[in-house]
Motif scaffolding. Structure first.
Motif, PDB file in Angstrom:
ATOM      1  N   ALA A 255      55.510  46.409  55.227  1.00 17.98           N
ATOM      2  CA  ALA A 255      54.746  45.883  54.088  1.00 17.98           C
ATOM      3  C   ALA A 255      53.362  46.527  54.038  1.00 17.98           C
ATOM      4  CB  ALA A 255      54.620  44.366  54.195  1.00 17.98           C
ATOM      5  N   ILE A 256      52.923  46.846  52.836  1.00 14.65           N
ATOM      6  CA  ILE A 256      51.598  47.438  52.624  1.00 14.65           C
ATOM      7  C   ILE A 256      50.598  46.315  52.374  1.00 14.65           C
ATOM      8  CG2 ILE A 256      50.228  48.982  51.163  1.00 14.65           C
ATOM      9  CD1 ILE A 256      52.849  50.418  50.460  1.00 14.65           C
ATOM     10  N   ASP A 257      49.585  46.183  53.227  1.00 17.26           N
ATOM     11  CA  ASP A 257      48.555  45.143  53.086  1.00 17.26           C
ATOM     12  C   ASP A 257      47.329  45.779  52.430  1.00 17.26           C
ATOM     13  OD1 ASP A 257      46.723  43.141  53.221  1.00 17.26           O
ATOM     14  OD2 ASP A 257      47.122  42.622  55.323  1.00 17.26           O
ATOM     15  N   LEU A 258      47.289  45.715  51.084  1.00 17.94           N
ATOM     16  CA  LEU A 258      46.202  46.352  50.347  1.00 17.94           C
ATOM     17  C   LEU A 258      44.863  45.676  50.601  1.00 17.94           C
ATOM     18  CD1 LEU A 258      47.992  47.052  46.938  1.00 17.94           C
ATOM     19  CD2 LEU A 258      47.598  48.622  48.825  1.00 17.94           C
ATOM     20  N   HIS A 264      41.567  46.966  46.977  1.00 21.20           N
ATOM     21  CA  HIS A 264      41.833  45.862  46.058  1.00 21.20           C
ATOM     22  C   HIS A 264      40.811  45.739  44.940  1.00 21.20           C
ATOM     23  CE1 HIS A 264      38.701  43.675  48.260  1.00 21.20           C
ATOM     24  NE2 HIS A 264      39.286  44.109  49.374  1.00 21.20           N
ATOM     25  N   GLY A 265      39.545  45.968  45.196  1.00 24.08           N
ATOM     26  CA  GLY A 265      38.511  45.856  44.171  1.00 24.08           C
ATOM     27  C   GLY A 265      38.112  44.431  43.854  1.00 24.08           C
ATOM     28  N   CYS A 266      38.579  43.469  44.644  1.00 28.76           N
ATOM     29  CA  CYS A 266      38.200  42.076  44.414  1.00 28.76           C
ATOM     30  C   CYS A 266      36.720  41.892  44.772  1.00 28.76           C
ATOM     31  CB  CYS A 266      39.052  41.138  45.260  1.00 28.76           C
ATOM     32  SG  CYS A 266      40.821  41.180  44.851  1.00 28.76           S
ATOM     33  N   GLU A 267      36.000  41.174  43.934  1.00 30.24           N
ATOM     34  CA  GLU A 267      34.572  40.970  44.173  1.00 30.24           C
ATOM     35  C   GLU A 267      34.320  39.990  45.314  1.00 30.24           C
ATOM     36  OE1 GLU A 267      30.512  39.777  41.696  1.00 30.24           O
ATOM     37  OE2 GLU A 267      32.470  39.643  40.731  1.00 30.24           O
ATOM     38  N   GLN A 268      35.177  38.940  45.428  1.00 33.85           N
ATOM     39  CA  GLN A 268      34.915  37.906  46.433  1.00 33.85           C
ATOM     40  C   GLN A 268      36.077  37.721  47.411  1.00 33.85           C
ATOM     41  OE1 GLN A 268      33.531  34.306  44.536  1.00 33.85           O
ATOM     42  NE2 GLN A 268      31.669  35.271  43.741  1.00 33.85           N
ATOM     43  N   ILE A 269      37.250  37.286  46.950  1.00 31.81           N
ATOM     44  CA  ILE A 269      38.375  36.975  47.839  1.00 31.81           C
ATOM     45  C   ILE A 269      39.595  37.789  47.436  1.00 31.81           C
ATOM     46  CG2 ILE A 269      39.905  35.143  48.682  1.00 31.81           C
ATOM     47  CD1 ILE A 269      37.683  33.139  47.990  1.00 31.81           C
ATOM     48  N   GLY A 275      52.493  44.990  49.412  1.00 33.37           N
ATOM     49  CA  GLY A 275      52.245  46.030  48.420  1.00 33.37           C
ATOM     50  C   GLY A 275      51.462  45.581  47.222  1.00 33.37           C
ATOM     51  N   SER A 276      50.964  44.361  47.237  1.00 34.30           N
ATOM     52  CA  SER A 276      50.227  43.850  46.087  1.00 34.30           C
ATOM     53  C   SER A 276      49.141  42.901  46.581  1.00 34.30           C
ATOM     54  CB  SER A 276      51.182  43.148  45.120  1.00 34.30           C
ATOM     55  OG  SER A 276      50.491  42.726  43.963  1.00 34.30           O
ATOM     56  N   PHE A 277      48.405  42.357  45.618  1.00 32.74           N
ATOM     57  CA  PHE A 277      47.343  41.419  45.961  1.00 32.74           C
ATOM     58  C   PHE A 277      46.925  40.682  44.701  1.00 32.74           C
ATOM     59  CE2 PHE A 277      45.211  45.193  44.476  1.00 32.74           C
ATOM     60  CZ  PHE A 277      44.171  44.707  43.698  1.00 32.74           C
ATOM     61  N   LYS A 292      39.440  40.549  38.737  1.00 33.61           N
ATOM     62  CA  LYS A 292      38.824  41.069  39.957  1.00 33.61           C
ATOM     63  C   LYS A 292      37.425  40.511  40.190  1.00 33.61           C
ATOM     64  CE  LYS A 292      41.427  45.385  40.219  1.00 33.61           C
ATOM     65  NZ  LYS A 292      41.360  46.852  40.419  1.00 33.61           N
ATOM     66  N   THR A 293      36.599  40.515  39.142  1.00 31.75           N
ATOM     67  CA  THR A 293      35.218  40.063  39.296  1.00 31.75           C
ATOM     68  C   THR A 293      35.107  38.562  39.033  1.00 31.75           C
ATOM     69  OG1 THR A 293      34.723  40.614  36.997  1.00 31.75           O
ATOM     70  CG2 THR A 293      34.334  42.324  38.652  1.00 31.75           C
ATOM     71  N   CYS A 294      34.014  37.983  39.504  1.00 30.66           N
ATOM     72  CA  CYS A 294      33.795  36.539  39.393  1.00 30.66           C
ATOM     73  C   CYS A 294      32.487  36.251  38.662  1.00 30.66           C
ATOM     74  CB  CYS A 294      33.749  35.904  40.780  1.00 30.66           C
ATOM     75  SG  CYS A 294      35.284  36.107  41.731  1.00 30.66           S
TER      76      CYS A 294
END
Length: 661
Positions: A255-258, A264-269, A275-277, A292-294
């Motif tokens: 499994a790919i843990d991005l 991922h580009g997530c701003e916070q969590i 393979g995903s997030f 992505k952003t909060c």
């Protein structure tokens, strides 16, 4: 990319370079399924005639084992040396006999060995729908070569494999093993063949037949793929489901843990899945539409804050804030304006103008605000502005006016003086737009024209202005009847494009006389005696004769002014100018000095000097009495303004004396 109907996944097709001689195939036809097969054969000069014949038989023997047909196996043949030539495409023949005939008719090219060029051709020109390539059918290319390529092959082969083409590379005798491996599809043990001579090429033919006609190893063998098995003729390879990567063993998947890889580009969590997030936010924040952003939750947007001015959201709450110039009251919601003028917090010398929380200082009429923006000084506009009074400027509180010496009258512009008011004229500018003027100087010429226009009383019934530009030809920029105000004319002048080329001054004079001063272009009828003035501006010798039309213009009653700059010929300027020449001829060596000429150029004429329409009024007529009354009132107003200025000055002196006591 081609796809073979195996588990719904893409089957890589292959390109094979072949230069060998196969043995005859078995009698039973290959039934492994449809394939689009292209032979790419090396016909360079190093391949001897009998070796090329061995190659023909090799291809024919392989074809005899295949199920040939438009709905079964399609075959194309391309030969190459220093150039590439398609012998027949995938759609050309549907029967084995026709293919055999086409192969036997091949004439070798016998030149160099441009293998990379040939591979590029097969990829871009052979495997296309227009040439018979089918979707979801494996692409296979067999290339036979006996030497080292004379161009680059690794990049082209990589592109071909990326497009799903499976490549078999067959080398004979002098072929370079490194080049074969650079071209072939993996695994190399199944796709790279090197034989000592063309007579042994049948060995590859037998192996290739086994692979092309072999079993579907994904269906009929223990392939060991954890997720997906992809078949190709005689081979297979493993793939993973989306979100997983193939391990080094080529069979199992991880499994790919991005999130862990920070992709991922997530701003916070970041919340991971194979393979995903997905992104999430901290408490007090909400996820934006980009997922992505909060953004902090706007509690003010709930509409229950009752703030007088502004509601400011903070984490898990809000508070009220007032606009600038207001103060927040004790209830934490209401705002009150701050009047600094009323509170005496301004130190303005004369007038304080209040706004909530701020103020500006102003002065009484006839005074100006100093640089400190607080104190005031009596305005002497004659010394502080560019008044342009010709004779004398007289200041009044907050204003000024111009006066003329005794015996002269103030003109309509309120600034210049003269013994008479300016008369109406029809004026045509004829400006030199030849190459020698140069663009930057042409801009100065346009400013010169506008400087002259500023001195005129332009209107439909007053002075009219037209503009002509010339070089090797003549062009009317605008006629006399197009514009009726100085601003319109000046704007049009600045939009004039520079012509360049020659200097046909004579042709321009002819155009001015016959066209510009015609009634069709706005010149007023000769019977009305409106003065006609032509102003010619040039910087060099004319390339045609000016004598005829310079003379005819003056005979037609046109007053000619000649302005020359730089290399302008004085004799020509004098020939153009009206008598007395000294009053109608101007010259300067530099374009930057033409503004001085414009200041000295007096095109307006007085009524007693003009042959134009002069209205003699009855002094006892009502209109004359009104004019006399208006003139008297104007003089009284000027006198009143003078007295007001003196009174203000006396008050200022008195205030200064009192302050000293």
């Amino acid at each position: 990319m081609k796809m073979r109907p195996l588990c719904g996944f893409v089957l890589m097709t292959l390109v094979v370079f072949v230069t060998a001689r196969p043995k005859a195939g078995p009698e039973q036809k290959c039934k492994s399924g449809p394939v689009d097969l292209v032979f790419l054969i090396d016909s360079s000069r190093s391949v001897r005639p009998h070796e090329f014949e061995t190659m023909r038989k090799f291809m024919i023997d392989i074809l005899s084992t295949l199920d040939i047909g438009l709905n079964a196996t399609r075959v194309g043949v391309v030969q190459y040396s220093s150039q590439v030539r398609s012998e027949f495409s995938l759609k050309t023949h549907a029967k084995l006999d026709a293919m055999v005939k086409g192969i036997n008719e091949i004439i070798p090219l016998a030149q160099g060995t441009m293998t990379g060029l040939a591979m590029r051709y097969v990829m871009n020109a052979a495997f296309i729908a227009e040439e018979g390539d089918r979707p979801k059918v494996p692409n296979v290319v067999v290339i036979v070569t006996d030497g080292r390529p004379q161009d680059r092959v690794a990049e082209v082969a990589a592109d071909a494999r990326e497009k799903g083409i499976e490549i078999y590379a067959v080398g004979v005798a002098r072929a370079d093993m490194a080049s074969l491996r650079a071209m072939a599809s993996p695994p190399f043990e199944d796709h790279v063949f090197l034989v000592e001579s063309f007579d042994l090429i049948h060995q590859f033919g037998l192996q290739f037949q086994d692979k092309l006609c072999g079993l579907d190893l994904c269906l009929e063998s223990a392939h060991g793929c954890e997720h997906i098995c992809e078949s190709s003729p005689g081979s297979f390879h493993c793939r993973c489901l989306p979100g997983y990567s193939l391990n080094d063993d080529g069979k199992t998947c991880a499994a790919i843990d991005l999130c862990a890889e920070e992709k991922h580009g997530c701003e916070q969590i970041c919340v991971s899945s194979p393979g995903s997030f997905t992104c999430d936010c901290n408490k007090g924040f909400k996820l934006n539409e980009d997922k992505k952003t909060c953004t902090m939750i706007e509690y003010c947007s709930f509409g229950n804050h009752s703030c007088d001015h502004e509601c400011v959201s903070v984490l898990n709450g809000y508070h009220c804030r007032c606009h600038r110039g207001y103060r927040l009251l004790d209830d934490g919601r209401s705002c009150q304006a701050i009047d600094l003028c009323a509170e005496g917090k301004h130190d303005c010398e004369q007038i304080c103008v209040s706004a909530p929380g701020v103020f500006t200082c102003d002065c009484n009429k006839g005074f100006k605000l100093n640089k400190d923006k607080k104190t005031c000084t009596n305005m002497d506009l004659c010394n502080t502005v560019e008044h342009r009074c010709e004779h004398q400027c007289v200041s009044t509180p907050g204003s000024y006016y111009c006066v003329c010496p005794e015996g002269q009258l103030l003109q309509d512009d309120g600034k210049s003086c003269g013994t008479c008011k300016s008369a109406n004229i029809d004026l045509v500018f004829v400006i030199d737009g030849s190459k020698s003027v140069r663009p930057q100087n042409f801009e100065l010429v346009k400013k010169f024209v506008n400087q002259v226009v500023d001195s005129l009383d332009v209107s439909a019934h007053g002075t009219r202005v037209g503009l002509v530009q010339y070089s090797s030809r003549v062009r009317t920029e605008f006629p006399l009847n197009m514009y009726h105000s100085a601003d319109e004319i000046k704007a049009a002048v600045m939009k004039v494009d520079y012509m360049e080329k020659g200097t046909m001054t004579g042709l321009a004079l002819k155009h001015m006389l016959e066209t510009s001063f015609s009634e069709a272009e706005g010149a007023r009828p000769a019977g009305r005696n409106i003065p006609r003035i032509g102003l010619v501006f040039t910087d060099g010798r004319s390339q045609d004769d000016i004598t005829e039309f310079a003379k005819k213009a003056k005979e037609a009653g046109i007053t000619m002014h000649a302005v020359g700059v730089g290399k302008a010929v004085e004799d020509e300027l004098r020939e153009i100018a009206s008598e007395p020449v000294e009053k109608h001829f101007y010259y300067t060596t530099d374009f930057t000095a033409i503004s001085t000429i414009a200041e000295n150029l007096k095109l307006n004429v007085c009524p007693e000097e003009s042959q134009g329409e002069i209205e003699v009024k009855d002094p006892c007529a009502c209109e004359s009495l009104v004019e006399f009354q208006q003139a008297t009132m104007s003089s009284l107003e000027q006198l009143t303004n003078k007295l007001s200025g003196m009174t203000a000055r006396l008050e200022q002196l008195e205030n200064q004396l009192l302050s000293r006591k």
